[in-house]
Every structure is written in structure tokens, then in C-alpha cells.
Write a protein that holds these residues in place. Sequence first.
Motif, PDB file in Angstrom:
ATOM      1  N   VAL A 106     -28.837   3.950  -0.851  1.00 20.19           N
ATOM      2  CA  VAL A 106     -28.027   2.824  -1.298  1.00 20.19           C
ATOM      3  C   VAL A 106     -27.557   2.073  -0.059  1.00 20.19           C
ATOM      4  N   LYS A 107     -28.002   0.846   0.078  1.00 21.91           N
ATOM      5  CA  LYS A 107     -27.635   0.046   1.244  1.00 21.91           C
ATOM      6  C   LYS A 107     -26.434  -0.842   0.960  1.00 21.91           C
ATOM      7  N   LYS A 108     -26.322  -1.307  -0.268  1.00 20.65           N
ATOM      8  CA  LYS A 108     -25.198  -2.154  -0.648  1.00 20.65           C
ATOM      9  C   LYS A 108     -24.890  -1.895  -2.113  1.00 20.65           C
ATOM     10  N   TRP A 109     -23.593  -1.830  -2.421  1.00 23.16           N
ATOM     11  CA  TRP A 109     -23.170  -1.596  -3.801  1.00 23.16           C
ATOM     12  C   TRP A 109     -22.031  -2.548  -4.103  1.00 23.16           C
ATOM     13  N   THR A 110     -22.192  -3.305  -5.161  1.00 19.62           N
ATOM     14  CA  THR A 110     -21.166  -4.244  -5.587  1.00 19.62           C
ATOM     15  C   THR A 110     -20.715  -3.844  -6.988  1.00 19.62           C
ATOM     16  N   ALA A 111     -19.442  -3.532  -7.107  1.00 20.59           N
ATOM     17  CA  ALA A 111     -18.899  -3.118  -8.397  1.00 20.59           C
ATOM     18  C   ALA A 111     -18.519  -4.345  -9.221  1.00 20.59           C
ATOM     19  N   VAL A 112     -18.753  -4.271 -10.502  1.00 16.50           N
ATOM     20  CA  VAL A 112     -18.389  -5.335 -11.427  1.00 16.50           C
ATOM     21  C   VAL A 112     -17.525  -4.711 -12.511  1.00 16.50           C
ATOM     22  N   ALA A 113     -16.415  -5.345 -12.796  1.00 18.85           N
ATOM     23  CA  ALA A 113     -15.521  -4.808 -13.812  1.00 18.85           C
ATOM     24  C   ALA A 113     -15.131  -5.916 -14.786  1.00 18.85           C
ATOM     25  N   PHE A 114     -14.850  -5.536 -15.981  1.00 21.06           N
ATOM     26  CA  PHE A 114     -14.378  -6.456 -17.007  1.00 21.06           C
ATOM     27  C   PHE A 114     -13.027  -5.970 -17.494  1.00 21.06           C
ATOM     28  N   TRP A 115     -12.183  -6.877 -17.848  1.00 19.72           N
ATOM     29  CA  TRP A 115     -10.889  -6.497 -18.403  1.00 19.72           C
ATOM     30  C   TRP A 115     -10.559  -7.455 -19.535  1.00 19.72           C
ATOM     31  N   SER A 116      -9.652  -7.031 -20.342  1.00 27.39           N
ATOM     32  CA  SER A 116      -9.192  -7.886 -21.426  1.00 27.39           C
ATOM     33  C   SER A 116      -7.761  -7.505 -21.760  1.00 27.39           C
ATOM     34  N   TRP A 117      -7.100  -8.401 -22.431  1.00 26.81           N
ATOM     35  CA  TRP A 117      -5.741  -8.124 -22.870  1.00 26.81           C
ATOM     36  C   TRP A 117      -5.763  -7.056 -23.944  1.00 26.81           C
ATOM     37  N   ASP A 118      -4.729  -6.256 -24.001  1.00 20.91           N
ATOM     38  CA  ASP A 118      -4.609  -5.347 -25.130  1.00 20.91           C
ATOM     39  C   ASP A 118      -3.902  -6.029 -26.288  1.00 20.91           C
ATOM     40  N   GLN A 119      -3.458  -7.258 -26.077  1.00 17.17           N
ATOM     41  CA  GLN A 119      -2.901  -8.053 -27.167  1.00 17.17           C
ATOM     42  C   GLN A 119      -4.018  -8.884 -27.773  1.00 17.17           C
ATOM     43  N   SER A 120      -3.776  -9.391 -28.956  1.00 19.93           N
ATOM     44  CA  SER A 120      -4.834 -10.115 -29.645  1.00 19.93           C
ATOM     45  C   SER A 120      -4.840 -11.618 -29.362  1.00 19.93           C
ATOM     46  N   ASN A 121      -3.933 -12.116 -28.546  1.00 20.01           N
ATOM     47  CA  ASN A 121      -3.951 -13.547 -28.225  1.00 20.01           C
ATOM     48  C   ASN A 121      -3.636 -13.745 -26.746  1.00 20.01           C
ATOM     49  N   GLU A 122      -4.128 -14.860 -26.185  1.00 22.64           N
ATOM     50  CA  GLU A 122      -3.894 -15.170 -24.783  1.00 22.64           C
ATOM     51  C   GLU A 122      -2.971 -16.365 -24.591  1.00 22.64           C
ATOM     52  N   THR A 123      -2.715 -17.082 -25.643  1.00 21.06           N
ATOM     53  CA  THR A 123      -1.806 -18.227 -25.562  1.00 21.06           C
ATOM     54  C   THR A 123      -0.630 -17.999 -26.501  1.00 21.06           C
ATOM     55  N   CYS A 124       0.474 -18.551 -26.139  1.00 22.41           N
ATOM     56  CA  CYS A 124       1.664 -18.474 -26.986  1.00 22.41           C
ATOM     57  C   CYS A 124       1.448 -19.429 -28.161  1.00 22.41           C
ATOM     58  N   ALA A 125       1.513 -18.900 -29.367  1.00 22.46           N
ATOM     59  CA  ALA A 125       1.266 -19.718 -30.560  1.00 22.46           C
ATOM     60  C   ALA A 125       2.413 -20.683 -30.833  1.00 22.46           C
ATOM     61  N   ILE A 126       3.533 -20.506 -30.172  1.00 26.77           N
ATOM     62  CA  ILE A 126       4.688 -21.370 -30.409  1.00 26.77           C
ATOM     63  C   ILE A 126       4.642 -22.599 -29.498  1.00 26.77           C
ATOM     64  N   CYS A 127       4.467 -22.387 -28.199  1.00 28.62           N
ATOM     65  CA  CYS A 127       4.445 -23.529 -27.268  1.00 28.62           C
ATOM     66  C   CYS A 127       3.034 -23.932 -26.846  1.00 28.62           C
ATOM     67  N   ARG A 128       2.042 -23.132 -27.183  1.00 29.00           N
ATOM     68  CA  ARG A 128       0.619 -23.384 -26.892  1.00 29.00           C
ATOM     69  C   ARG A 128       0.269 -23.329 -25.395  1.00 29.00           C
ATOM     70  N   ASN A 129       1.149 -22.762 -24.570  1.00 26.84           N
ATOM     71  CA  ASN A 129       0.830 -22.536 -23.159  1.00 26.84           C
ATOM     72  C   ASN A 129       0.206 -21.149 -23.009  1.00 26.84           C
ATOM     73  N   HIS A 130      -0.586 -20.966 -21.953  1.00 20.84           N
ATOM     74  CA  HIS A 130      -1.168 -19.652 -21.673  1.00 20.84           C
ATOM     75  C   HIS A 130      -0.043 -18.670 -21.370  1.00 20.84           C
ATOM     76  N   LEU A 131      -0.214 -17.421 -21.745  1.00 21.60           N
ATOM     77  CA  LEU A 131       0.854 -16.435 -21.575  1.00 21.60           C
ATOM     78  C   LEU A 131       1.151 -16.125 -20.107  1.00 21.60           C
ATOM     79  N   MET A 132       0.202 -16.360 -19.213  1.00 19.75           N
ATOM     80  CA  MET A 132       0.449 -16.119 -17.792  1.00 19.75           C
ATOM     81  C   MET A 132       1.150 -17.311 -17.127  1.00 19.75           C
ATOM     82  N   GLU A 133       1.270 -18.403 -17.839  1.00 18.64           N
ATOM     83  CA  GLU A 133       1.985 -19.574 -17.351  1.00 18.64           C
ATOM     84  C   GLU A 133       3.376 -19.590 -17.972  1.00 18.64           C
ATOM     85  N   PRO A 134       4.318 -20.295 -17.354  1.00 20.44           N
ATOM     86  CA  PRO A 134       5.664 -20.362 -17.947  1.00 20.44           C
ATOM     87  C   PRO A 134       5.668 -21.135 -19.259  1.00 20.44           C
TER      88      PRO A 134
END
Length: 116
Positions: free
Chosen positions: A33-61
Motif C-alpha cells: 500500500v503506497k497511498k491510502w485515502t479514507a472516505v467517510a460519510f455522516w448524517s444527522w441522527d435527526q430527520s431534518n436539517e433545516t428549522c421548519a419554523i424559520c427555514r434556516n439551516h440548523l447549523m446557522e443561527p
Amino acid sequence: MSDQMDVDSLEATPTEQSQQQQDNKPKKKRFEVKKWTAVAFWSWDQSNETCAICRNHLMEPCIDCAATGKDRSNCPRAVGMCNHSFHLHCIDTWIKTRNSCPLDSSDWSLKEVIQN
């Protein structure tokens, strides 16, 4: 006692000698093995990524925090028992008028608060 043979005193046959010599040689690697590049995937454990009330992304204020210029670490996320996430400030305002999840209309109960 004459029936017993001393194993060490027996000489190896030529095929056994060549096998022993091959065993003593370092084995050639199948691959290296001369070079190894790891690839990973992740996802939220919640079912949504945006706030349904203000419609902003949850990682944004939320809208209130963005308007007042607060940094995003002061805008935590609230996760309900239904696994839906909202900005804590947004769901606090929502709960004042009705006690249900904005996405599935189930009774709202807080599971955890997560700081961004």
C-alpha cells in the motif's frame, strides 16, 4: 531403545532441503500500500436539517440571532422525542401558542438541547 530413532540425526532429503531454504528466504510481498485515502460519510441522527419554523439551516443561527448579530454558538438546537430538530429560540416561541411538533403535530416533548 534401539527401536527409537533420533530425529535430529536423520538427514533431510533434497526436496526437504530446498523447502527449508525457501522457508528461510524472505517472502515476496503480494502488494504494498503506497497511498491510502479514507472516505467517510455522516448524517444527522435527526430527520431534518433545516428549522421548519424559520427555514434556516440548523447549523446557522435562527432569524432572531441573525438579526441581533449573535454568534452561532449562542443559538442551540432543540431535539424533540419525535427526532425533529429546531432552533431552541424558534421552538420556544412556537410552544407558547401550541404544544405540538411543527412537522408531525405530535405532542412536543424535549429530548435534548445541542450547542452548535
